[in-house]
Design a protein around this motif. Structure first.
Motif, PDB file in Angstrom:
ATOM      1  N   ASP A   1       0.892  -1.148   0.000  1.00 25.63           N
ATOM      2  CA  ASP A   1       0.000   0.000   0.000  1.00 25.63           C
ATOM      3  C   ASP A   1       0.939   1.209   0.000  1.00 25.63           C
ATOM      4  OD1 ASP A   1      -1.476   2.246   0.703  1.00 25.63           O
ATOM      5  OD2 ASP A   1      -2.899   1.107   1.915  1.00 25.63           O
TER       6      ASP A   1
ATOM      7  N   SER B   1      -2.492   5.990  -4.183  1.00 22.16           N
ATOM      8  CA  SER B   1      -3.711   6.802  -4.155  1.00 22.16           C
ATOM      9  C   SER B   1      -3.404   8.153  -4.776  1.00 22.16           C
ATOM     10  CB  SER B   1      -4.169   7.024  -2.711  1.00 22.16           C
ATOM     11  OG  SER B   1      -5.133   8.069  -2.676  1.00 22.16           O
TER      12      SER B   1
ATOM     13  N   TYR C   1      -3.972  10.814  12.320  1.00 22.21           N
ATOM     14  CA  TYR C   1      -3.699   9.727  11.373  1.00 22.21           C
ATOM     15  C   TYR C   1      -2.584   8.894  11.979  1.00 22.21           C
ATOM     16  CZ  TYR C   1      -6.038  12.526   7.682  1.00 22.21           C
ATOM     17  OH  TYR C   1      -6.927  13.248   6.924  1.00 22.21           O
TER      18      TYR C   1
HETATM   19  N1  T4K Z   1      -4.309   3.389   1.900  1.00 26.41           N
HETATM   20  C1  T4K Z   1      -3.887   4.417   2.653  1.00 26.41           C
HETATM   21  C2  T4K Z   1      -2.715   4.197   3.547  1.00 26.41           C
HETATM   22  C3  T4K Z   1      -4.519   5.663   2.573  1.00 26.41           C
HETATM   23  O1  T4K Z   1      -4.092   6.688   3.349  1.00 26.41           O
HETATM   24  C4  T4K Z   1      -5.611   5.831   1.703  1.00 26.41           C
HETATM   25  C5  T4K Z   1      -6.310   7.093   1.629  1.00 26.41           C
HETATM   26  C6  T4K Z   1      -6.002   4.729   0.909  1.00 26.41           C
HETATM   27  C7  T4K Z   1      -5.332   3.521   1.050  1.00 26.41           C
HETATM   28  C8  T4K Z   1      -7.159   4.786  -0.050  1.00 26.41           C
HETATM   29  O2  T4K Z   1      -6.905   5.622  -1.163  1.00 26.41           O
HETATM   30  P1  T4K Z   1      -8.157   6.380  -1.900  1.00 26.41           P
HETATM   31  O3  T4K Z   1      -9.177   5.334  -2.218  1.00 26.41           O
HETATM   32  O4  T4K Z   1      -8.663   7.458  -0.983  1.00 26.41           O
HETATM   33  O5  T4K Z   1      -7.519   6.946  -3.152  1.00 26.41           O
HETATM   34  C9  T4K Z   1      -8.403  11.305   3.630  1.00 26.41           C
HETATM   35  C10 T4K Z   1      -8.578  10.814   2.214  1.00 26.41           C
HETATM   36  O6  T4K Z   1      -9.941  10.813   1.804  1.00 26.41           O
HETATM   37  C11 T4K Z   1      -7.987   9.477   1.950  1.00 26.41           C
HETATM   38  O7  T4K Z   1      -7.763   9.412   0.533  1.00 26.41           O
HETATM   39  C12 T4K Z   1      -6.649   9.302   2.644  1.00 26.41           C
HETATM   40  N2  T4K Z   1      -6.089   7.984   2.517  1.00 26.41           N
HETATM   41  C13 T4K Z   1      -6.800   9.601   4.123  1.00 26.41           C
HETATM   42  C14 T4K Z   1      -5.502   9.450   4.869  1.00 26.41           C
HETATM   43  O8  T4K Z   1      -7.223  10.951   4.252  1.00 26.41           O
HETATM   44  P2  T4K Z   1     -10.130  12.078   5.413  1.00 26.41           P
HETATM   45  O9  T4K Z   1     -11.494  11.580   5.785  1.00 26.41           O
HETATM   46  O10 T4K Z   1      -9.178  12.364   6.504  1.00 26.41           O
HETATM   47  O11 T4K Z   1     -10.240  13.349   4.422  1.00 26.41           O
HETATM   48  P3  T4K Z   1     -10.883  14.769   4.659  1.00 26.41           P
HETATM   49  O12 T4K Z   1     -12.044  14.935   3.766  1.00 26.41           O
HETATM   50  O13 T4K Z   1     -11.080  15.016   6.113  1.00 26.41           O
HETATM   51  O14 T4K Z   1      -9.729  15.736   4.106  1.00 26.41           O
HETATM   52  C15 T4K Z   1      -8.560  16.022   4.855  1.00 26.41           C
HETATM   53  C16 T4K Z   1      -8.122  17.430   4.511  1.00 26.41           C
HETATM   54  O15 T4K Z   1      -7.721  17.514   3.167  1.00 26.41           O
HETATM   55  C17 T4K Z   1      -9.227  18.473   4.670  1.00 26.41           C
HETATM   56  O16 T4K Z   1      -9.219  18.955   5.988  1.00 26.41           O
HETATM   57  C18 T4K Z   1      -8.826  19.545   3.667  1.00 26.41           C
HETATM   58  C19 T4K Z   1      -8.039  18.796   2.627  1.00 26.41           C
HETATM   59  N3  T4K Z   1      -8.798  18.592   1.393  1.00 26.41           N
HETATM   60  C20 T4K Z   1      -9.770  17.624   1.355  1.00 26.41           C
HETATM   61  C21 T4K Z   1     -10.460  17.398   0.197  1.00 26.41           C
HETATM   62  C22 T4K Z   1     -11.535  16.325   0.147  1.00 26.41           C
HETATM   63  C23 T4K Z   1      -8.519  19.364   0.273  1.00 26.41           C
HETATM   64  O17 T4K Z   1      -7.657  20.260   0.316  1.00 26.41           O
HETATM   65  N4  T4K Z   1      -9.205  19.136  -0.877  1.00 26.41           N
HETATM   66  C24 T4K Z   1     -10.172  18.188  -0.970  1.00 26.41           C
HETATM   67  O18 T4K Z   1     -10.769  18.010  -2.045  1.00 26.41           O
HETATM   68  O19 T4K Z   1      -9.504  10.983   4.426  1.00 26.41           O
END
Ligand code: T4K
Length: 373
Positions: free
Chosen positions: A156, A180, A313
């Protein structure tokens, strides 16, 4: 200096005009998805960037991980880490595999090879390690264990875009690596992901899987899903790829400023450089020691009160999720991971984070420590 809220990260975006130029021909072709021109260009560009032969694009990293697991036909147990985002463990469970959690190294938070070895049984089919925060796993030790036991290795590498060791990309280790390209990642395609892989024949299975199981000659070989990256996302990737090295360079300056200002606080553990590794500064984790005057949660609240959104995280461990509690061992089975997950806080980092904002964040931490100390 303004005191606007600062989130843990902020998406990198290319200049608007560059993206408009990149997508303008879609208005000519009306070809928006299903392995379009941009999709092909991005796969080739990424293979060039990684220095590897095979790259397959997906709608997101999670779909990529599920697809590579299924395409390898894995069955049984998989040794993996509980110190990760939900996606890693979910992908294994959703594909009918049993996650067996091994512990992590206290210095770089990646799987400890000795703990992997101890978790292997005659039912083990693969190892799924995570390059957490962009720190590279001990890829040589893991490969040696896998070879000795006849196991597949799927990394990963969601956090490891642009990371190299001795000049070799993170994409080149193991049988396959999942990336990702989510908006929050060092390199984004808005939503998106990819698998870089060694065995070319795996590409046929993955291409079929992500298109409803339909093979290139029209036969339906698998009960596949839909994991195709669309042309707008691929176009975003083509633009962002031109800038990603510059973005990593800017992140390195942010990390260096944190390093400098937090250095006096020996009770806050920072990531140490890894020998031969060029990092991508994807995350800036600190681990709060017992001798720091505030707990991790108190420090997180102090920052939040000032509009700084640091994130835990990865807390809790995936083995402690409600949906998994008691099913695949317990957090106490991996005491180092359990301890780190209760102490870790990832501070805001992104390419355009201003150094004066880093100064403000560190000022809040230093003041909180002084007032309590
Ligand atoms: N394996 C690992 C180890 C991973 O860390 C991840 C994803 C995956 C697999 C799966 O990959 P994907 O299927 O997602 O491609 C976020 C992400 O949604 C997630 O992709 C990521 N890891 C994880 C570590 O973080 P949240 O719930 O913490 O995201 P969220 O919406 O709270 O956003 C965090 C911050 O990012 C926001 O405070 C502001 C910024 N942001 C967010 C979005 C949505 C932006 O600047 N632009 C945006 O469009 O999960």
């Amino acid at each position: 200096m303004d005191n606007k809220p600062i989130l843990v990260t902020r998406s990198s975006m290319p200049p608007l005009g560059e993206y408009m130029d990149e997508i303008s021909d879609l208005w000519e072709s009306h070809w928006l998805t299903n392995r379009g021109v941009k999709h092909g260009e991005l796969e080739s560009a990424l293979a060039g960037y990684f220095g590897c032969d095979n790259v397959s694009l997906f709608t997101n990293g999670h779909a990529a991980l599920e697809c590579v697991i299924e395409s390898m036909g894995l069955e049984g147990e998989v040794v993996t880490t509980p110190f990760t985002f939900a996606s890693t463990t979910h992908a294994l469970v959703r594909k009918g595999l049993v996650p067996v959690f091994a512990d992590i190294d206290p210095n770089d938070y990646t799987l400890d090879p000795a703990s992997i070895e101890a978790a292997i049984t005659d039912r083990t089919c693969a190892i799924v390690p995570v390059h957490v925060y962009g720190s590279l796993c001990d890829v040589e030790a893991i490969q040696e264990i896998a070879d000795r036991h006849g196991l597949k290795v799927i990394y990963d590498a969601a956090h490891a875009f642009g990371v190299t060791r001795d000049g070799i990309s993170a994409a080149c280790f193991g049988d396959a690596s999942m990336f990702s390209f989510h908006a929050t990642k060092v390199f984004n395609t808005i939503e998106g992901g990819a698998v870089a892989f060694r065995d070319r024949s795996l590409g046929d299975a993955m291409n079929a899987w992500k298109n409803f199981g339909i093979s290139s000659d029209g036969r339906v070989l698998y009960s596949g899903g839909n994991g195709k990256m669309n042309e707008f996302c691929a176009a975003m990737g083509l633009c962002n790829l031109r800038h990603v090295d510059g973005e990593i360079e800017k992140r390195s300056r942010v990390a260096a400023r944190y390093d400098e200002l937090l250095a006096p606080l020996s009770s806050l553990r920072r990531l140490r450089p890894q020998a031969g590794v060029e990092p991508n500064y994807a995350y800036y984790p600190i681990v709060v020691g017992d001798d720091f005057p505030l707990s991790r949660d108190e420090l997180s609240s102090s920052l939040k009160n000032e509009g700084i959104c640091a994130r835990k995280y990865f807390y809790p461990l995936t083995s402690d999720f409600e949906c998994y509690r008691g099913r695949f061992g317990s957090p106490e089975d991996t005491p180092i991971a359990e301890d780190i997950s209760r102490r870790v806080l990832t501070l805001p980092i992104y390419a355009d984070l201003r150094l004066e904002d880093v100064d403000r964040i560190c000022g809040i931490i230093l003041t909180a420590a002084r007032e309590r100390g």
